[in-house]
Design a protein around this motif. Sequence first.
Motif, mmCIF file in Angstrom:
data_model
loop_
_atom_site.group_PDB
_atom_site.id
_atom_site.type_symbol
_atom_site.label_atom_id
_atom_site.label_comp_id
_atom_site.label_asym_id
_atom_site.label_seq_id
_atom_site.Cartn_x
_atom_site.Cartn_y
_atom_site.Cartn_z
ATOM 1 N N ALA A 104 0.841 -1.202 0.000
ATOM 2 C CA ALA A 104 0.000 0.000 0.000
ATOM 3 C C ALA A 104 0.876 1.253 0.000
ATOM 4 O O ALA A 104 0.572 2.232 -0.697
ATOM 5 C CB ALA A 104 -0.930 -0.006 1.206
ATOM 6 N N ILE A 151 2.276 1.619 -3.526
ATOM 7 C CA ILE A 151 1.246 2.170 -4.417
ATOM 8 C C ILE A 151 1.052 3.655 -4.138
ATOM 9 O O ILE A 151 0.983 4.470 -5.063
ATOM 10 C CB ILE A 151 -0.080 1.395 -4.262
ATOM 11 N N GLY A 152 0.995 4.012 -2.864
ATOM 12 C CA GLY A 152 0.844 5.422 -2.500
ATOM 13 C C GLY A 152 2.011 6.267 -2.971
ATOM 14 O O GLY A 152 1.826 7.363 -3.510
ATOM 15 N N SER A 194 1.929 6.570 -6.779
ATOM 16 C CA SER A 194 0.760 7.348 -7.189
ATOM 17 C C SER A 194 0.981 8.834 -6.943
ATOM 18 O O SER A 194 0.628 9.669 -7.778
ATOM 19 C CB SER A 194 -0.485 6.871 -6.444
ATOM 20 N N VAL A 195 1.565 9.174 -5.810
ATOM 21 C CA VAL A 195 1.872 10.582 -5.531
ATOM 22 C C VAL A 195 2.951 11.081 -6.487
ATOM 23 O O VAL A 195 2.862 12.194 -7.018
ATOM 24 C CB VAL A 195 2.309 10.760 -4.057
ATOM 25 N N GLN A 249 -1.205 10.278 -10.155
ATOM 26 C CA GLN A 249 -2.389 9.498 -10.507
ATOM 27 C C GLN A 249 -2.263 8.124 -9.867
ATOM 28 O O GLN A 249 -1.166 7.683 -9.559
ATOM 29 C CB GLN A 249 -2.550 9.369 -12.022
ATOM 30 N N LEU A 250 -3.391 7.472 -9.659
ATOM 31 C CA LEU A 250 -3.371 6.138 -9.082
ATOM 32 C C LEU A 250 -2.781 5.166 -10.099
ATOM 33 O O LEU A 250 -3.240 5.097 -11.235
ATOM 34 C CB LEU A 250 -4.786 5.705 -8.690
ATOM 35 N N ILE A 251 -1.750 4.456 -9.682
ATOM 36 C CA ILE A 251 -1.087 3.549 -10.619
ATOM 37 C C ILE A 251 -1.032 2.138 -10.056
ATOM 38 O O ILE A 251 -1.159 1.920 -8.859
ATOM 39 C CB ILE A 251 0.349 4.018 -10.947
ATOM 40 N N ASN A 252 -0.833 1.205 -10.948
ATOM 41 C CA ASN A 252 -0.606 -0.188 -10.592
ATOM 42 C C ASN A 252 0.906 -0.419 -10.662
ATOM 43 O O ASN A 252 1.477 -0.417 -11.749
ATOM 44 C CB ASN A 252 -1.343 -1.102 -11.567
#
Length: 129
Positions: free
Chosen positions: A31, A34-35, A38-39, A43-46
Motif C-alpha cells: 500500500a 502504491i501510495g 501514485s503521488v 495518478q493512481l497507478i498499478n
Amino acid sequence: MIFLLSFYLNTSWINAIDIIKSIAFLVINFACIIGYFSVKEAQLINPFKKHMGWGDLIFLIGVIPMFTFRNYMLFFITGMIFTLTLYGIFYRKYSQNTIPLAGYLSLYIIVLVISDLLFPINIFYGNIV
C-alpha cells in the motif's frame, strides 16, 4: 505451490496468527509502494505494470510460512539490504535495468538456511525451516 511447500516444511512451529501478521505487513508495504508511486506520478497507478513484478509478490507470500512474524520482518528488511547490495555490485558489471528481487531473495534464503545449519548463531530468533 511455494506457499504450500514452505508451510509443509514448517508446520511444527508456525501458526496462523504469524501468517496473518506477515500478510498484513506485506499489504501495508505494498500500500505504501502504491501510495508513493501514485503521488510521484500524480495518478493512481498499478506498480506491477512497470515498477515491480508479480513474481516478487508471489515469492514474498510464498515464503511466509518459513518464518515467524518477527523473523519474517527481519528477513524482509535484511533481504532488501542484501538485494540492494548485490544490485549495486552487479549493476556496475552488467548494467542491469531491473532488480531481480525474487531471485536475490531466494539466494538470500539459501545463504540463511546453510548458515543456520552450519553455525549455531544466526540473526533470527529461531531456526529457519
